[in-house]
Scaffold this motif. Structure first.
Motif, PDB file in Angstrom:
ATOM      1  N   GLY A 268     -10.678   0.440  16.390  1.00  0.00           N
ATOM      2  CA  GLY A 268      -9.353  -0.535  16.130  1.00  0.00           C
ATOM      3  C   GLY A 268      -8.682   0.490  14.613  1.00  0.00           C
ATOM      4  O   GLY A 268      -9.141   1.224  14.617  1.00  0.00           O
ATOM      5  N   PRO A 269      -7.700   0.043  14.603  1.00  0.00           N
ATOM      6  CA  PRO A 269      -6.784   0.934  13.749  1.00  0.00           C
ATOM      7  C   PRO A 269      -6.787   0.076  11.719  1.00  0.00           C
ATOM      8  O   PRO A 269      -6.802   1.449  11.344  1.00  0.00           O
ATOM      9  N   ARG A 270      -8.197  -0.147  11.449  1.00  0.00           N
ATOM     10  CA  ARG A 270      -8.188  -0.755  10.641  1.00  0.00           C
ATOM     11  C   ARG A 270      -9.298   0.696  10.205  1.00  0.00           C
ATOM     12  O   ARG A 270      -9.626   1.505   8.618  1.00  0.00           O
ATOM     13  N   GLN A 271     -10.397   0.581  11.085  1.00  0.00           N
ATOM     14  CA  GLN A 271     -11.921   2.392  10.960  1.00  0.00           C
ATOM     15  C   GLN A 271     -10.212   3.384  10.982  1.00  0.00           C
ATOM     16  O   GLN A 271     -11.026   4.197  10.363  1.00  0.00           O
ATOM     17  N   VAL A 272     -10.061   3.355  11.805  1.00  0.00           N
ATOM     18  CA  VAL A 272      -9.207   4.446  12.150  1.00  0.00           C
ATOM     19  C   VAL A 272      -8.140   4.862  10.530  1.00  0.00           C
ATOM     20  O   VAL A 272      -8.310   6.487  10.054  1.00  0.00           O
ATOM     21  N   MET A 273      -7.927   4.034  10.042  1.00  0.00           N
ATOM     22  CA  MET A 273      -6.935   4.155   9.111  1.00  0.00           C
ATOM     23  C   MET A 273      -8.187   4.543   8.038  1.00  0.00           C
ATOM     24  O   MET A 273      -7.427   5.167   6.764  1.00  0.00           O
ATOM     25  N   ILE A 274      -8.778   3.436   7.406  1.00  0.00           N
ATOM     26  CA  ILE A 274      -9.816   3.919   6.750  1.00  0.00           C
ATOM     27  C   ILE A 274     -10.612   5.225   6.579  1.00  0.00           C
ATOM     28  O   ILE A 274     -11.034   5.868   5.587  1.00  0.00           O
ATOM     29  N   THR A 275     -10.873   6.019   7.579  1.00  0.00           N
ATOM     30  CA  THR A 275     -11.120   7.630   8.081  1.00  0.00           C
ATOM     31  C   THR A 275     -10.179   8.913   6.974  1.00  0.00           C
ATOM     32  O   THR A 275     -10.376   9.701   6.964  1.00  0.00           O
ATOM     33  N   GLY A 276      -8.881   8.145   7.658  1.00  0.00           N
ATOM     34  CA  GLY A 276      -7.678   9.189   7.661  1.00  0.00           C
ATOM     35  C   GLY A 276      -7.696   9.288   6.347  1.00  0.00           C
ATOM     36  O   GLY A 276      -7.427  10.017   5.676  1.00  0.00           O
ATOM     37  N   PHE A 277      -7.949   7.517   5.548  1.00  0.00           N
ATOM     38  CA  PHE A 277      -7.760   8.283   4.329  1.00  0.00           C
ATOM     39  C   PHE A 277      -8.859   7.890   3.502  1.00  0.00           C
ATOM     40  O   PHE A 277      -8.792   9.346   2.581  1.00  0.00           O
ATOM     41  N   GLY A 278      -9.883   8.347   3.754  1.00  0.00           N
ATOM     42  CA  GLY A 278     -10.935   9.559   3.740  1.00  0.00           C
ATOM     43  C   GLY A 278     -10.793  10.225   3.219  1.00  0.00           C
ATOM     44  O   GLY A 278     -11.389  11.526   2.558  1.00  0.00           O
ATOM     45  N   ILE A 279     -11.005  11.561   4.563  1.00  0.00           N
ATOM     46  CA  ILE A 279     -10.825  12.512   4.860  1.00  0.00           C
ATOM     47  C   ILE A 279      -9.340  13.094   4.433  1.00  0.00           C
ATOM     48  O   ILE A 279      -9.721  14.488   3.612  1.00  0.00           O
ATOM     49  N   TRP A 280      -8.514  12.464   3.902  1.00  0.00           N
ATOM     50  CA  TRP A 280      -7.245  13.094   3.056  1.00  0.00           C
ATOM     51  C   TRP A 280      -7.833  13.214   1.279  1.00  0.00           C
ATOM     52  O   TRP A 280      -7.640  14.251   0.737  1.00  0.00           O
ATOM     53  N   VAL A 281      -8.852  12.329   1.246  1.00  0.00           N
ATOM     54  CA  VAL A 281      -8.153  12.750  -0.448  1.00  0.00           C
ATOM     55  C   VAL A 281     -10.464  13.589  -0.597  1.00  0.00           C
ATOM     56  O   VAL A 281      -9.664  14.385  -1.591  1.00  0.00           O
ATOM     57  N   ALA A 282     -10.684  13.451   0.517  1.00  0.00           N
ATOM     58  CA  ALA A 282     -11.749  14.357   0.178  1.00  0.00           C
ATOM     59  C   ALA A 282     -11.362  15.852   0.469  1.00  0.00           C
ATOM     60  O   ALA A 282     -12.231  17.095  -0.545  1.00  0.00           O
TER      61      ALA A 282
END
Length: 510
Positions: A160-174
Motif C-alpha cells: 500500500g502506498p500510504r504505508q510506504v510513504m509513512i515509512t519513508g517519512f519516518g526514516i527521513w526524519v529520524a
C-alpha cells in the motif's frame, strides 16, 4: 505498436491530444534522481485491455462512472454548483480530490530533501572533511537511493502506498536528526551511516505517492496526473530548495539551514497524515499486487536486457544523462565558492536557475523531438549541449573570473542540455513494445546508477583536478552521442515513430 494497432488489439488509446497537451508537456522532466519506477505502473495502466464489467462496461468507463457518482454524492449532500464544478475541473486535470493535498505534501517534502544539495559539500569542506570523505558520503547515499527507488514501486504495490510513504517519512526524519547530531560532533562514521540510511526516505515517500496516483487516478487523465507529479517533484527538489537556501544562509548560516529542512519535511508528512486520503474502492479494487508479482516486475529489468540488447544501451545513455549533474553536487559548488570566488548565495542562485531551466526546456525539447526525431534530439540537444557546457564551468571562470552572470549563463545552457534527453523515455519503450514494463525498469536502474556513480566520478577531482574531471565527463557525453545512434530502430517507419512519440511520452516520463 501504432495507435491504430493498439485500438485493434483492444487496448485503450490515449485521450485527445489537445486535452492532454498540458500533461504531455509536464511529462518531459528528466532531472529527477532515480526517476522512473512509476513508468512501469503508468505503462501497465495505459495498456489495460478492455474487459467487461457486467454488460460490457470497461475499466476506464467504470472510472468515469465513479467520477459521476462522486459528483452525484456532492449534489445529494447539498454541495453548491461551484464546488461540484471545482471538483470536476481538477479531476479532469489529473488531480483527483482525495490526493489533491498530496501534491502539496510532495513539494514540501522534496523541498526539505533538496535544501542541502547545492551547499553541503562546500560546507563539509569548511568543517575539515576532505573531498575523499565527501565523495564517499554522497556515493553511499546515492547507492541507497538507487536501491530504494528501484524497489519502492514494488513495495507500494504490495503493502500500500500510504504505508510506504509513512515509512519513508519516518526514516527521513529520524536519520536526518541523527545526521545533524553527528555533523555537530564531527563524527564522520555516524554521519556516513545516518546519511546513507536516510537515502531510503525520499524514494519511499515520493515514488510511493506516484504509485498511489496510478491506483486512484482515472486512466483517461493519468498522463496529466503524472505530468503534475513530476512538475511538483522538481519544483521542490531543485527550484524552491535552491532559492530558499540561497536566501536564508546569509541570515542563519549553513547548519541552521540544514536543520530547517525538518520543518518542510515535517509539514509535508503532517499533510500526508491528515489531508491525503485513500479513495474508497469496492471489493477487489484495491490495486495492490502480491509481493511475488511485484518483485518479478522489478527483476524484469535484467531479463529484457538479455533479450533486447538495445534496451541495455538505452540504460547506459540514461546513466550518462545525469552523471555529471550528480558529480557536480559533490564538487562543483566547492569549486565555485572556494576557488572561483562566488558567494554561497550566488552559487545557490545558479544551481536553482539551472534546475528551473531544465523544467522549462523539457517542454521545448518534447516538441523538438516531434519535429527532428527523438534520436537526433537526444544526441545533439542532449549529449552535445552537455559536452559543450560541462568544460565551460571551468574555462569560463578562468577567462571572466567570478562573474555571476556569465557563470549563470553556463548553468542555463547545461540545464537545457539535460532536458535534451527527454525523448529517451519514448525511445526505450518503443524498443520493447511487448516488454514496456521491463524497458522502463531499465530506465529506472539507469537513473539510480547515475546517482551512485556521480559521486564516484567526483572522487577523481583529487588525482586529476577539476578540469580533468570535467573533461572526463565531457568524454562520457561524447560516447553517449555515439551510443544514442545505436538505438535506432529500423523496423519502424517515420510515421509510426511519430505516432509512438506521442503515445509513449504520454505513458512514460523521464
Amino acid at each position: 505498436m501504432s495507435h491504430v494497432e493498439a485500438v485493434k488489439d483492444g487496448e485503450q488509446p490515449l485521450g485527445d491530444a489537445l486535452t492532454g497537451c498540458v500533461g504531455s508537456a509536464c511529462h518531459f522532466i528528466t532531472l529527477c534522481p532515480v526517476a522512473t519506477e512509476w513508468q512501469r505502473m503508468v505503462a501497465s495502466a495505459a495498456l489495460l485491455p478492455a474487459g467487461s464489467l457486467g454488460t460490457g462496461t470497461t475499466a476506464q468507463n467504470k472510472e468515469v462512472l465513479s467520477m459521476v457518482m462522486r459528483d452525484d454524492a456532492l449534489r445529494s449532500r447539498g454541495a453548491t454548483g461551484r464546488q461540484r464544478a471545482g471538483a470536476g475541473f481538477w479531476t479532469r486535470q489529473g488531480i483527483v480530490p482525495n490526493l489533491r493535498w498530496g501534491f502539496v505534501a510532495l513539494t514540501l517534502f522534496m523541498t526539505g530533501d533538496g535544501i542541502e544539495s547545492g551547499f553541503l559539500s562546500p560546507y563539509l569542506a569548511d568543517q575539515g572533511f576532505g573531498p575523499g570523505r565527501t565523495s564517499l558520503l554522497w556515493s553511499v547515499y546515492g547507492l541507497v537511493v538507487a536501491l530504494a527507488a528501484w524497489l519502492s514501486g514494488a513495495l507500494a504495490e504490495a503493502f500500500g502506498p500510504r504505508q510506504v510513504m509513512i515509512t519513508g517519512f519516518g526514516i527521513w526524519v529520524a536519520f536526518e536528526v541523527a545526521f545533524l547530531v553527528a555533523l555537530a560532533q564531527g563524527n564522520f562514521t555516524l554521519m556516513l551511516i545516518s546519511f546513507g540510511i536516510r537515502g531510503l526516505g525520499y524514494p519511499l515517500f515520493s515514488y510511493g505517492f506516484l504509485v498511489w496516483l496510478a491506483m486512484d487516478t482515472p486512466e483517461q487523465v493519468m498522463g496529466k496526473a503524472v505530468g503534475w507529479y513530476w512538475f511538483f517533484f522538481v519544483l521542490g527538489l531543485g527550484v524552491i530548495s535552491s532559492y530558499y537556501a540561497g536566501a536564508v544562509i546569509p541570515l542563519i548560516g549553513e547548519f541552521a539551514t540544514l536543520a530547517s529542512s525538518l520543518v518542510f519535511v515535517g509539514v509535508g508528512g503532517a499533510m500526508l497524515f491528515f489531508l491525503v486520503k485513500a479513495r474508497r474502492s469496492g471489493p477487489g479494487e484495491s490495486g495492490l499486487k502480491d509481493p511475488a508479482t511485484s518483485v518479478r516486475s522489478v527483476l524484469s529489468a535484467f531479463t529484457v536486457i538479455a533479450e533486447l540488447p538495445k534496451v541495455g544501451i538505452g540504460g547506459i545513455v540514461r546513466v550518462i544523462n545525469t552523471l555529471g549533474f550528480y558529480a557536480f553536487v559533490v564538487f562543483l559548488g566547492t569549486f565555485m565558492i572556494h576557488d572561483v570566488g562566488l558567494s554561497t548565495s550566488e552559487w545557490q542562485t545558479v544551481w536553482g536557475t539551472l534546475t528551473l531551466t531544465n523544467v522549462l526546456a523539457n517542454v521545448v525539447f518534447g516538441y523538438v523531438a516531434d519535429k527532428i526525431g527523438r534520436i537526433h534530439t537526444v544526441a545533439w540537444f542532449g549529449g552535445f549541449l552537455c559536452a559543450v557546457s560541462v568544460p565551460a564551468f571551468y574555462y569560463v571562470p578562468e577567462l571572466f573570473g567570478a562573474n555571476f552572470w556569465v557563470i549563470l549563463a553556463v548553468g542555463i545552457v547545461y540545464g537545457a542540455g539535460l532536458s535534451g534527453f527527454v525523448p529517451l523515455s519514448a525511445i526505450m519503450p518503443a524498443l520493447a513494445p511487448h516488454r514496456i514494463g521491463g524497458a522502463v525498469a531499465v530506465l529506472n536502474l539507469g537513473a539510480g546508477v547515475s546517482q551512485f556513480l556521480g559521486p564516484v566520478v567526483a572522487g577523481l577531482v583529487s588525482p586529476v583536478g577539476v578540469a580533468g574531471t570535467l573533461w572526463i565527463i565531457t568524454g562520457v557525453h561524447v560516447v553517449g552521442i555515439a551510443l544514442t545512434y545505436c538505438l535506432r530502430d529500423g523496423s519502424s517507419t517515420a510515421k509510426e515513430q511519430s505516432t509512438l512519440t506521442h503515445e509513449l511520452t504520454e505513458r512514460t516520463a523521464p
